[in-house]
Design an enzyme around this catalytic site. Structure first.
Site, PDB file in Angstrom:
ATOM      1  N   HIS A  34      40.470  59.308  56.656  1.00  0.00           N
ATOM      2  CA  HIS A  34      39.272  58.731  57.290  1.00  0.00           C
ATOM      3  C   HIS A  34      38.917  59.490  58.561  1.00  0.00           C
ATOM      4  O   HIS A  34      37.752  59.761  58.833  1.00  0.00           O
ATOM      5  CB  HIS A  34      39.532  57.272  57.702  1.00  0.00           C
ATOM      6  CG  HIS A  34      39.770  56.321  56.577  1.00  0.00           C
ATOM      7  ND1 HIS A  34      40.965  55.656  56.424  1.00  0.00           N
ATOM      8  CD2 HIS A  34      38.971  55.908  55.567  1.00  0.00           C
ATOM      9  CE1 HIS A  34      40.880  54.851  55.377  1.00  0.00           C
ATOM     10  NE2 HIS A  34      39.695  54.996  54.825  1.00  0.00           N
ATOM     11  N   GLN A 150      33.565  57.630  42.697  1.00  0.00           N
ATOM     12  CA  GLN A 150      32.790  56.911  43.711  1.00  0.00           C
ATOM     13  C   GLN A 150      31.770  57.849  44.353  1.00  0.00           C
ATOM     14  O   GLN A 150      30.605  57.485  44.559  1.00  0.00           O
ATOM     15  CB  GLN A 150      33.742  56.343  44.774  1.00  0.00           C
ATOM     16  CG  GLN A 150      33.036  55.867  46.040  1.00  0.00           C
ATOM     17  CD  GLN A 150      33.963  55.142  46.988  1.00  0.00           C
ATOM     18  OE1 GLN A 150      34.324  54.014  46.734  1.00  0.00           O
ATOM     19  NE2 GLN A 150      34.340  55.772  48.081  1.00  0.00           N
ATOM     20  N   SER A 182      45.890  57.459  51.370  1.00  0.00           N
ATOM     21  CA  SER A 182      45.189  56.258  50.907  1.00  0.00           C
ATOM     22  C   SER A 182      45.736  55.075  51.691  1.00  0.00           C
ATOM     23  O   SER A 182      46.938  55.032  51.978  1.00  0.00           O
ATOM     24  CB  SER A 182      45.488  56.054  49.414  1.00  0.00           C
ATOM     25  OG  SER A 182      45.175  54.724  49.036  1.00  0.00           O
ATOM     26  N   SER A 183      44.857  54.127  52.001  1.00  0.00           N
ATOM     27  CA  SER A 183      45.342  52.924  52.698  1.00  0.00           C
ATOM     28  C   SER A 183      46.364  52.202  51.839  1.00  0.00           C
ATOM     29  O   SER A 183      47.264  51.539  52.338  1.00  0.00           O
ATOM     30  CB  SER A 183      44.176  51.990  53.021  1.00  0.00           C
ATOM     31  OG  SER A 183      43.215  52.681  53.778  1.00  0.00           O
TER      32      SER A 183
HETATM   33  O1  PAF Z   1      35.995  54.299  49.827  1.00  0.00           O
HETATM   34  C1  PAF Z   1      35.956  53.211  50.447  1.00  0.00           C
HETATM   35  O2  PAF Z   1      36.651  52.989  51.440  1.00  0.00           O
HETATM   36  C2  PAF Z   1      34.999  52.127  49.964  1.00  0.00           C
HETATM   37  O3  PAF Z   1      34.900  52.116  48.573  1.00  0.00           O
HETATM   38  C3  PAF Z   1      33.612  52.212  50.618  1.00  0.00           C
HETATM   39  C4  PAF Z   1      32.888  53.495  50.252  1.00  0.00           C
HETATM   40  C5  PAF Z   1      33.738  52.100  52.129  1.00  0.00           C
HETATM   41  C6  PAF Z   1      32.750  51.040  50.127  1.00  0.00           C
HETATM   42  O4  PAF Z   1      33.332  49.816  50.415  1.00  0.00           O
END
Ligand code: PAF
Length: 281
Positions: A34, A150, A182-183
């Protein structure tokens, strides 16, 4: 750093700050992956915002919404230290108030891979990302390539709904042994964490065989599933070799760019990862 808790507050902040804006949407419990997105946003825009919202609509009934890891205080400290200008952290009632009934569905792209195992997932993702993009109106929004499907779903919805701003895909950030950040890695026991490296190792093997000239999608799927199968703690959910753009599964030989992806469970923890075969990414 300003904290904004409703779509109205978010929109008002954006109207008062018309400079170029980057947005990093997250579900919190921030890790290096992130932070790399946020850093890129900071480098490419005059101002940067992040959002933190654990979106119930993208979790199935038997998934981990309730126990998804959360640490708002730490997340806000990290974002403040990086120099983020605003954080949008709406509550569930602000995003899905009583009577809510509007959802965004990206049809074809949402169906295979993760969509096959998680039927409501992409409807939830597409809905929340649309709401975030409409409220924040960023010039650029940053997403990780680890969530390959995604990213494609979000690019498609932004194009199809004529949403302004660029969708920027950023490289997957990995731990020293190759495990994609990954969380959900936080759920792993020490034994599962050690075993989880098999996901990136299996993908790297597929990539190496592709580099040696193997083009059969089926052979590559077998190589990857064989490697994952050699780790007793890992249970393969799927391995896919798909067209990188359409995500249609490739049956014969790979001709253009392909996405090699997989999902596997270590106990109750489900992890995903992918690599690109060929040019692009
Ligand atoms: O990838 C993520 O953390 C989530 O799927 C997102 C894009 C913030 C949508 O909730």
């Amino acid at each position: 750093m300003e904290l904004l808790r409703t779509p109205g507050e978010m929109r008002a902040w954006r109207e008062a700050h018309p400079a170029s804006l980057g947005l990093t949407p997250t579900m919190g419990y921030l890790h290096e992956g992130h932070l790399a997105l946020v850093q890129r946003s900071l480098a490419e825009n005059e101002r940067s915002a992040a959002s933190i919202f654990v979106n119930p609509a993208q979790f199935g009934p038997n998934e981990d919404f309730e126990r998804y890891p959360r640490d708002e205080e730490r997340d806000l400290r990290l974002l403040r230290e990086l120099g983020v200008d605003a954080v949008y952290l709406p509550g569930v009632e602000a995003m899905y108030p009583e009577g809510y009934q509007t959802y965004v569905t990206v049809e074809g792209l949402s169906q295979g891979l993760e969509g096959g195992s998680r039927p409501v997932h992409f409807r939830g993702v597409a809905t929340i990302v649309t709401k975030l993009l409409v409220a924040v109106r960023p010039d650029r929004a940053y997403f990780g390539k680890k969530d390959a499907q995604q990213l494609r779903v979000i690019r498609r919805l932004a194009r199809d709904l004529d949403l302004p701003g660029e969708i920027v895909g950023c490289e997957t950030v990995r731990e020293a042994d190759g495990l994609a950040m990954s969380s959900r890695n936080a759920y792993l026991t020490p034994e599962q964490r050690a075993a989880a490296v098999v996901l990136s190792r299996a993908l790297a093997e597929g990539q190496a065989r592709f580099a040696e000239g193997v083009r059969s999608a089926e052979v590559l799927r077998l190589i990857v599933s064989g490697t994952v199968g050699s780790e007793p703690l890992a249970e393969l959910d799927y391995v896919s070799v798909a067209d990188s753009e359409t995500l249609a599964e490739i049956e014969g030989d790979i001709e253009g760019v392909a996405l090699l992806s997989l999902a596997a469970r270590l106990g109750a923890v489900r992890l995903i990862d992918n690599v690109t075969l060929g040019e692009g990414g």
